[in-house]
Design a protein around this motif. Sequence first.
Motif, PDB file in Angstrom:
ATOM      1  N   THR A 165       0.831  -1.207   0.000  1.00 23.31           N
ATOM      2  CA  THR A 165       0.000   0.000   0.000  1.00 23.31           C
ATOM      3  C   THR A 165       0.864   1.255   0.000  1.00 23.31           C
ATOM      4  N   ASP A 166       2.042   1.184   0.602  1.00 21.93           N
ATOM      5  CA  ASP A 166       2.960   2.324   0.520  1.00 21.93           C
ATOM      6  C   ASP A 166       3.356   2.585  -0.929  1.00 21.93           C
ATOM      7  N   ASP A 167       3.508   1.523  -1.716  1.00 23.91           N
ATOM      8  CA  ASP A 167       3.809   1.680  -3.134  1.00 23.91           C
ATOM      9  C   ASP A 167       2.680   2.414  -3.858  1.00 23.91           C
ATOM     10  N   ASP A 185     -10.394  -1.398   6.440  1.00 25.89           N
ATOM     11  CA  ASP A 185     -10.296  -2.733   7.034  1.00 25.89           C
ATOM     12  C   ASP A 185     -10.288  -3.852   6.003  1.00 25.89           C
ATOM     13  N   ASP A 186     -10.733  -3.587   4.801  1.00 23.32           N
ATOM     14  CA  ASP A 186     -10.767  -4.590   3.739  1.00 23.32           C
ATOM     15  C   ASP A 186      -9.588  -4.328   2.798  1.00 23.32           C
ATOM     16  N   ASP A 187      -8.536  -5.154   2.901  1.00 18.72           N
ATOM     17  CA  ASP A 187      -7.312  -4.929   2.127  1.00 18.72           C
ATOM     18  C   ASP A 187      -7.563  -4.849   0.625  1.00 18.72           C
ATOM     19  N   VAL A 188      -8.388  -5.737   0.107  1.00 16.18           N
ATOM     20  CA  VAL A 188      -8.644  -5.747  -1.327  1.00 16.18           C
ATOM     21  C   VAL A 188      -9.377  -4.460  -1.734  1.00 16.18           C
ATOM     22  N   GLU A 189     -10.410  -4.089  -0.984  1.00 15.82           N
ATOM     23  CA  GLU A 189     -11.162  -2.870  -1.298  1.00 15.82           C
ATOM     24  C   GLU A 189     -10.275  -1.632  -1.161  1.00 15.82           C
ATOM     25  N   TYR A 190      -9.428  -1.624  -0.155  1.00 15.69           N
ATOM     26  CA  TYR A 190      -8.500  -0.506   0.050  1.00 15.69           C
ATOM     27  C   TYR A 190      -7.573  -0.357  -1.149  1.00 15.69           C
ATOM     28  N   LYS A 191      -7.046  -1.463  -1.635  1.00 20.51           N
ATOM     29  CA  LYS A 191      -6.159  -1.430  -2.799  1.00 20.51           C
ATOM     30  C   LYS A 191      -6.917  -0.993  -4.054  1.00 20.51           C
ATOM     31  N   VAL A 192      -8.181  -1.373  -4.173  1.00 23.31           N
ATOM     32  CA  VAL A 192      -8.988  -0.939  -5.309  1.00 23.31           C
ATOM     33  C   VAL A 192      -9.134   0.582  -5.283  1.00 23.31           C
ATOM     34  N   HIS A 193      -9.432   1.144  -4.107  1.00 24.03           N
ATOM     35  CA  HIS A 193      -9.570   2.596  -3.990  1.00 24.03           C
ATOM     36  C   HIS A 193      -8.237   3.302  -4.254  1.00 24.03           C
ATOM     37  N   LEU A 194      -7.146   2.726  -3.777  1.00 25.52           N
ATOM     38  CA  LEU A 194      -5.839   3.328  -4.036  1.00 25.52           C
ATOM     39  C   LEU A 194      -5.488   3.277  -5.520  1.00 25.52           C
TER      40      LEU A 194
END
Length: 176
Positions: A8-10, A126-135
């Motif tokens: 996520t830092d990337d 809290d949802d890693d996959v959803e967080y990465k989608v938003h990022l």
Amino acid sequence: MEADKFITDDYWQLIKYNYEQIRHAELKASLIVSLYSIFFTIAYTFDILDDENIYYFEFTDPLFVLKIIPIVPAIIFTILSFASCVNCFLPRLSISVKPSPLYFGDIKHNWAKFSDYSKELIGVMDDDVEYKVHLSQMAFVTGSIADQKFKHVSSGIKYLTRSVISFLIFFIIIYI
């Protein structure tokens, strides 16, 4: 867990890079506008200080048309360059993406109450996959904005070059 944070830092580094590119494009556009301001100030000052009034044209002069022709493309290129720079500051993109609690532009328009926003943000974080989608969505949007801005700046530079050449030709002709 540490590997996920690194990933996520990337994403955040990519988003930050895109924002820096947006700022660089806007800086270049403002420099082009500043160059035109300096140029027109100098040209106006020369006209005021010049006793011979170099910008005075005799309509009966047989070379009048030849002297005035180079100024037309210079004016057109100047307008196009200036318009490209203004468009750099105001990109009009129609990118269809879902509202994100991570993007400042979506917050006020999509969540009227803090409690609704907070619930959505916590759910995304809290949802890693959803967080990465938003990022990745933010990276896509900021990258698209940066690309559009650089296209406008490149166009502004191209027209700036053409207008400078046209103005030089104009000045050479009026001094002949």
